[in-house]
Motif scaffolding. Structure first.
Motif, short mmCIF file in Angstrom:
data_model
loop_
_atom_site.label_atom_id
_atom_site.label_comp_id
_atom_site.label_asym_id
_atom_site.label_seq_id
_atom_site.Cartn_x
_atom_site.Cartn_y
_atom_site.Cartn_z
N PHE A 81 0.83 -1.21 0.00
CA PHE A 81 0.00 0.00 0.00
C PHE A 81 0.87 1.26 0.00
O PHE A 81 0.59 2.22 -0.72
CB PHE A 81 -0.93 0.01 1.22
N GLU A 82 1.93 1.24 0.81
CA GLU A 82 2.80 2.41 0.91
C GLU A 82 3.63 2.60 -0.36
O GLU A 82 3.90 3.73 -0.78
CB GLU A 82 3.72 2.28 2.13
N ARG A 83 4.04 1.51 -0.98
CA ARG A 83 4.84 1.62 -2.21
C ARG A 83 4.00 2.17 -3.36
O ARG A 83 4.50 2.95 -4.18
CB ARG A 83 5.41 0.25 -2.59
N VAL A 84 2.74 1.78 -3.42
CA VAL A 84 1.87 2.25 -4.51
C VAL A 84 1.36 3.66 -4.25
O VAL A 84 1.31 4.50 -5.15
CB VAL A 84 0.68 1.28 -4.72
N PHE A 85 1.00 3.94 -2.99
CA PHE A 85 0.46 5.26 -2.63
C PHE A 85 1.26 5.84 -1.46
O PHE A 85 0.78 5.93 -0.33
CB PHE A 85 -1.02 5.13 -2.23
N PRO A 86 2.52 6.24 -1.73
CA PRO A 86 3.38 6.73 -0.65
C PRO A 86 2.83 7.98 0.03
O PRO A 86 2.41 8.93 -0.64
CB PRO A 86 4.71 7.02 -1.37
#
Length: 452
Positions: A265-270
């Protein structure tokens, strides 16, 4: 200097420029004085040659240079002063202009041809284009989630092909006897095994290893679009490729999808605080909607552009424009005959759109300003550039701002941003003028309209 202009028909213009010695003699005198100071002439110390000798050696060439400089300056000043809106730029009329003798004459006459900008009237009430809005389905969202888990998944290069693998190797076209076809298609190709349409052909790859061969019918295995992409063929050639191919497998790759967890989730929507799978799926939906909206903007602008070009009825000075294109073309092979042959399809639509674009800019500026370009580049940099250690807000803004300014000044690096801004501003203006009806369509319908 005396400058006059004469209209030849509705749009063609002839400009006459008369230059006398008083217009350029001071410039020539200054230039010759500089030559005298710098000249090294046999028999004289540097800078000590008599002015009479300097004049005999250099005056005619200096007069020629200064007259040409004066022509350029005064011609465009005249155009500005007279508020002439021109198509292209003036062209020298060599047939009417007497050959200047700069060694013996002091007065000169030059003629230039130009073309006035025609009036462009846009009939907005005759443009009937709806604004498409692509519906995001649960299937679309799930497909994107699957794509993202694979994009950020674990990459492997196994020895043996399995059902979901990515295969690459050399494909050669076979003749009816199963031999390599002389002059046939040969290409290094790559494809995902699930993209193969025929189940039997798909299964024939499973279990194979590098250097093993698989024979398959290309028309049964792949769509025409896939054949175009894989073999780098045009549509006509791709449709003709219907027989058997032999693929020598070079290898395969496999992706183990990333788990639906906070790391993904963080990699796609940092930095967007996406913590749960539900939030992730909603964010993916918004991402698809944004991408679809941008594509719908492009479709809308293209459809309106087509409608405006179809209604364009302003007169154009085609003879002048063809001369102007030939004079500026960097293509040494372009001839007047080739230009005539390509005029209607290759050149005329662009000319018409330039005029329509000018009319749109008079309603509201759609050409991006430097400030808008810099602002957009700063936004893009900010998405990917983190703060350096110990960097405060002011230092961060200064660093990002300087980087954006540097990119904006480089036309090649900033071209994509300029084009995107121009497209969006054009869309906003057209939407404001037309107030289009919004029409919700499926992704498939959108693809069909985009191809039309």
């Amino acid at each position: 200097m005396n400058i006059t202009s004469e209209k030849l028909g509705n749009l063609d213009l002839r400009i006459k420029m008369e230059i006398v010695e008083d217009d350029y003699k001071e410039r020539v005198a200054r230039q010759l004085k500089e030559y005298q100071h710098k000249a090294t002439v046999p028999g004289f110390r540097k800078g000590m040659a008599p002015m009479g000798l300097i004049q005999r050696m250099y005056k005619s060439s200096v007069v020629a240079d200064e007259v040409q400089n004066l022509l350029g300056e005064r011609l465009y000043k005249y155009i500005d002063d007279e508020k002439l809106e021109l198509l292209g730029s003036p062209l020298s009329n060599d047939e009417m202009t007497p050959q200047p003798d700069f060694a013996h004459e002091t007065s000169f006459v030059f003629y230039f041809d130009a073309a006035l900008m025609p009036a462009v009237n846009i009939a907005w009430d005759k443009v009937d284009v709806k604004l498409a809005q692509v519906k995001v389905t649960a299937k679309d969202a799930e497909k994107q989630v699957d794509y993202l888990t694979r994009q950020y998944g674990k990459f492997e290069s196994p020895e043996t092909v399995e059902a979901g693998d990515y295969i690459y190797g050399k494909a050669v076209e076979l003749d009816k006897q199963g031999q390599v076809k002389e002059g046939g298609v040969q290409s290094f190709v790559s494809f995902e095994l699930p993209s193969v349409k025929d189940e039997e052909i798909r299964n024939s790859f499973v279990g194979k290893k590098a250097e093993e061969k698989v024979t398959f019918n290309v028309a049964k295995a792949f769509s025409t679009a896939d054949v175009e992409r894989m073999f780098r063929l045009d549509t006509a050639a791709a449709k003709k490729l219907k027989g058997d191919m032999e693929l020598t497998i070079s290898g395969c790759s496999r992706i183990t999808p990333h788990a639906l967890d906070e790391e993904l989730f963080e990699r796609v929507f940092p930095g967007e605080g996406v913590k749960t799978e539900e939030q992730f799926r909603k964010a993916v939906g918004r991402q698809i909607e944004q991408a679809n909206a941008e594509q719908c903007e492009i479709l809308f602008v293209n459809q309106v552009r087509k409608a405006l070009l179809e209604q364009f009825d302003a007169e154009l000075p085609e003879a002048f424009l063809k001369r102007w294109i030939l004079s500026r073309s960097k293509d040494e092979k372009l001839t007047a005959e080739q230009l005539d042959a390509d005029w209607a399809e290759k050149y005329l639509p662009g000319m018409k759109w330039e005029l329509i674009d000018g009319a749109l800019n008079k309603i509201e500026r759609i050409d991006p300003s430097h400030e808008e370009v810099v602002s957009r580049i700063k936004e893009l940099i900010g998405r990917n550039a983190g703060r350096e250690e110990g960097e405060d807000d002011a230092a961060y803004e200064k660093r990002i701002g300087e980087a954006a300014e540097s990119i904006a000044r480089d036309g090649n690096n900033s071209r994509q941003v300029v084009d995107q801004l121009y497209l969006h501003k054009t869309f906003e203006l057209l939407k404001k003028q037309l107030k289009p009806e919004v029409e919700k369509i499926s992704a498939k319908e959108f693809e069909e309209r985009a191809k039309a």
